[in-house]
Structure formats: C-alpha cells, structure tokens
Motif scaffolding. Structure first.
Motif, PDB file in Angstrom:
ATOM      1  N   UNK A   1    -102.515  17.099 -54.722  1.00 18.72           N
ATOM      2  CA  UNK A   1    -101.537  17.890 -53.996  1.00 18.72           C
ATOM      3  C   UNK A   1    -100.690  18.682 -54.984  1.00 18.72           C
ATOM      4  N   UNK A   2    -100.319  19.869 -54.545  1.00 17.72           N
ATOM      5  CA  UNK A   2     -99.434  20.715 -55.340  1.00 17.72           C
ATOM      6  C   UNK A   2     -98.252  21.165 -54.493  1.00 17.72           C
ATOM      7  N   UNK A   3     -97.132  21.344 -55.176  1.00 18.53           N
ATOM      8  CA  UNK A   3     -95.953  21.938 -54.574  1.00 18.53           C
ATOM      9  C   UNK A   3     -95.915  23.405 -55.002  1.00 18.53           C
ATOM     10  N   UNK A   4     -95.539  24.267 -54.088  1.00 21.77           N
ATOM     11  CA  UNK A   4     -95.212  25.638 -54.461  1.00 21.77           C
ATOM     12  C   UNK A   4     -93.693  25.703 -54.508  1.00 21.77           C
ATOM     13  N   UNK A   5     -93.199  26.058 -55.681  1.00 20.18           N
ATOM     14  CA  UNK A   5     -91.761  26.065 -55.948  1.00 20.18           C
ATOM     15  C   UNK A   5     -91.325  27.499 -56.209  1.00 20.18           C
ATOM     16  N   UNK A   6     -90.251  27.923 -55.545  1.00 26.99           N
ATOM     17  CA  UNK A   6     -89.675  29.248 -55.798  1.00 26.99           C
ATOM     18  C   UNK A   6     -88.448  29.078 -56.689  1.00 26.99           C
ATOM     19  N   UNK A   7     -88.425  29.865 -57.769  1.00 25.15           N
ATOM     20  CA  UNK A   7     -87.304  29.885 -58.708  1.00 25.15           C
ATOM     21  C   UNK A   7     -86.637  31.238 -58.539  1.00 25.15           C
ATOM     22  N   UNK A   8     -85.347  31.230 -58.205  1.00 25.81           N
ATOM     23  CA  UNK A   8     -84.642  32.471 -57.947  1.00 25.81           C
ATOM     24  C   UNK A   8     -83.347  32.499 -58.753  1.00 25.81           C
ATOM     25  N   UNK A   9     -83.233  33.499 -59.645  1.00 31.70           N
ATOM     26  CA  UNK A   9     -82.040  33.652 -60.472  1.00 31.70           C
ATOM     27  C   UNK A   9     -80.868  34.116 -59.623  1.00 31.70           C
ATOM     28  N   UNK A  10     -79.694  33.516 -59.868  1.00 29.51           N
ATOM     29  CA  UNK A  10     -78.469  33.975 -59.222  1.00 29.51           C
ATOM     30  C   UNK A  10     -78.022  35.221 -59.983  1.00 29.51           C
ATOM     31  N   UNK A  11     -78.345  36.395 -59.423  1.00 24.83           N
ATOM     32  CA  UNK A  11     -78.085  37.659 -60.109  1.00 24.83           C
ATOM     33  C   UNK A  11     -78.085  38.781 -59.085  1.00 24.83           C
ATOM     34  N   UNK A  12     -77.570  39.948 -59.467  1.00 25.95           N
ATOM     35  CA  UNK A  12     -77.491  41.070 -58.532  1.00 25.95           C
ATOM     36  C   UNK A  12     -78.851  41.699 -58.241  1.00 25.95           C
ATOM     37  N   UNK A  13     -79.840  41.498 -59.122  1.00 28.62           N
ATOM     38  CA  UNK A  13     -81.201  41.978 -58.894  1.00 28.62           C
ATOM     39  C   UNK A  13     -82.124  40.782 -58.726  1.00 28.62           C
TER      40      UNK A  13
ATOM     41  N   UNK B   1     -84.860  38.274 -59.388  1.00 29.35           N
ATOM     42  CA  UNK B   1     -85.703  37.693 -60.427  1.00 29.35           C
ATOM     43  C   UNK B   1     -86.238  36.407 -59.812  1.00 29.35           C
ATOM     44  N   UNK B   2     -87.520  36.442 -59.434  1.00 27.92           N
ATOM     45  CA  UNK B   2     -88.128  35.346 -58.681  1.00 27.92           C
ATOM     46  C   UNK B   2     -89.463  34.977 -59.310  1.00 27.92           C
ATOM     47  N   UNK B   3     -89.733  33.670 -59.356  1.00 24.07           N
ATOM     48  CA  UNK B   3     -91.048  33.181 -59.753  1.00 24.07           C
ATOM     49  C   UNK B   3     -91.459  32.119 -58.745  1.00 24.07           C
ATOM     50  N   UNK B   4     -92.705  32.187 -58.315  1.00 24.37           N
ATOM     51  CA  UNK B   4     -93.286  31.138 -57.485  1.00 24.37           C
ATOM     52  C   UNK B   4     -94.312  30.418 -58.350  1.00 24.37           C
ATOM     53  N   UNK B   5     -94.159  29.111 -58.437  1.00 23.39           N
ATOM     54  CA  UNK B   5     -95.007  28.298 -59.313  1.00 23.39           C
ATOM     55  C   UNK B   5     -95.704  27.228 -58.484  1.00 23.39           C
ATOM     56  N   UNK B   6     -97.003  27.075 -58.703  1.00 24.96           N
ATOM     57  CA  UNK B   6     -97.744  25.941 -58.137  1.00 24.96           C
ATOM     58  C   UNK B   6     -97.817  24.884 -59.222  1.00 24.96           C
ATOM     59  N   UNK B   7     -97.397  23.677 -58.859  1.00 26.67           N
ATOM     60  CA  UNK B   7     -97.341  22.583 -59.827  1.00 26.67           C
ATOM     61  C   UNK B   7     -97.746  21.286 -59.117  1.00 26.67           C
ATOM     62  N   UNK B   8     -98.539  20.449 -59.776  1.00 27.86           N
ATOM     63  CA  UNK B   8     -98.896  19.168 -59.149  1.00 27.86           C
ATOM     64  C   UNK B   8     -97.648  18.370 -58.751  1.00 27.86           C
ATOM     65  N   UNK B   9     -97.669  17.842 -57.550  1.00 29.81           N
ATOM     66  CA  UNK B   9     -96.518  17.131 -56.978  1.00 29.81           C
ATOM     67  C   UNK B   9     -96.083  15.927 -57.796  1.00 29.81           C
ATOM     68  N   UNK B  10     -97.045  15.296 -58.488  1.00 33.68           N
ATOM     69  CA  UNK B  10     -96.712  14.084 -59.246  1.00 33.68           C
ATOM     70  C   UNK B  10     -96.150  14.374 -60.641  1.00 33.68           C
ATOM     71  N   UNK B  11     -96.065  15.656 -61.017  1.00 35.38           N
ATOM     72  CA  UNK B  11     -95.480  16.015 -62.321  1.00 35.38           C
ATOM     73  C   UNK B  11     -93.982  15.733 -62.304  1.00 35.38           C
ATOM     74  N   UNK B  12     -93.413  15.596 -63.488  1.00 30.70           N
ATOM     75  CA  UNK B  12     -91.978  15.315 -63.609  1.00 30.70           C
ATOM     76  C   UNK B  12     -91.160  16.600 -63.534  1.00 30.70           C
ATOM     77  N   UNK B  13     -89.872  16.426 -63.309  1.00 34.03           N
ATOM     78  CA  UNK B  13     -88.968  17.573 -63.359  1.00 34.03           C
ATOM     79  C   UNK B  13     -88.962  18.210 -64.748  1.00 34.03           C
ATOM     80  N   UNK B  14     -89.237  17.422 -65.772  1.00 40.00           N
ATOM     81  CA  UNK B  14     -89.312  17.981 -67.126  1.00 40.00           C
ATOM     82  C   UNK B  14     -90.471  18.985 -67.215  1.00 40.00           C
TER      83      UNK B  14
END
Length: 162
Positions: free
Chosen positions: A1-13, A15-28
C-alpha cells in the motif's frame, strides 16, 4: 500500500508536491522525500506537528531527539506514516529550517494498492522561492493596556531620588 501525500508551502504562490510513498515508511523517510522533491538543504532540522481539524498544533515530532534520556519524545524515525495519516484528508504541519521557518501543510489525499517500495513525486507545481515568507505573529489582544503600566513605572522612577 502507498499513501499519496500532498505537500503545500505556506506562501503567496503555489508550491505543491504530490508524493507516493509506502504507507509503512517512517516520517523520517517522508521528511527526506519532501526535501528532495523541493531541492532543500539536507542539513537543516525540521519537525512534523500533529494537529486537530482547525490545524492547532497538538504535538511536535522532531527529526531527532535532543535529549536521549527523555523517552516521552518520539522522533520521526519511530513513527510510520500510516499511524499518523490514517484517513484521507488527515493533515500535519511540517516546519523546515527553524531560522527561516518554512511551513508546509501535509495532507493525506489517497491510498493506492501499489506494492512497490519506491517513493516518487507524481505532481509538481511551482518552485521554492529564494526567501522564506515573513511570519506574522499577531495577537488579538490590545497592547494599549501595557502602556499605562509602562507610564506608571516611568513616573515612579522619575519622581524618585535614585
């Protein structure tokens, strides 16, 4: 299983990244995926923060423990992504580089059945700005109430013989 994670910078423009990462991976692992996808310096410290629905910070999850004897602190390597981002729309706050205070909203968008162990960026919008946004630490309370205290202190010491 994988999680799709959206990373969004708090900024006026955007800046977004969507990452697929295995669910069992660590936050590190997620931390390193974020800094790699945004081309950030790997030598800066960062923390994830558990939040409630209103995005109020509940608990810090640092990159590493500063005090190894304090077992109440759990670092990123000890927590699996699936344990903190359990439901779609679950969110975390991610702060990178505590001098510049880059802040990101981390959102769990969906789960996929992909069993590969690879981490990949599946969507990239915008580039990191050169300067971190200025953080505004405004309060709802009035500062005028402190002026009267300051005036009283000033009068007291100016009238004394010291």
């Amino acid at each position: 299983m994988k999680h799709t994670i959206r990373i969004q910078l708090e900024y006026k423009f955007d800046v977004i990244r969507d990452i697929e990462i295995p669910s069992e991976k660590s936050l590190k692992c997620l931390h390193y995926a974020i800094i790699s996808s945004l081309k950030l310096d790997k030598n800066e410290i960062a923390s994830f923060y558990l939040t409630n629905e209103e995005l109020e910070i509940l608990q810090e999850i640092p990159l590493f423990r500063i005090d190894d004897k304090d077992e109440s602190i759990i670092d990123m390597s000890e927590i699996k992504i699936e344990s903190v981002l359990q439901e779609p729309n679950s969110q975390l706050i991610y702060v990178y580089d505590f001098l510049k205070m880059w802040r990101f909203l981390i959102s769990y968008t969906k789960k996929t059945e992909d069993k590969s162990k690879h981490i990949k960026v599946i969507n990239s919008i915008g580039n990191m700005p050169k300067e971190a946004p200025e953080i505004n630490f405004e309060s709802d309370t009035e500062i005028d109430s402190f002026k009267s205290i300051e005036d009283d202190i000033h009068e007291e010491f100016n009238d004394s013989e010291y």
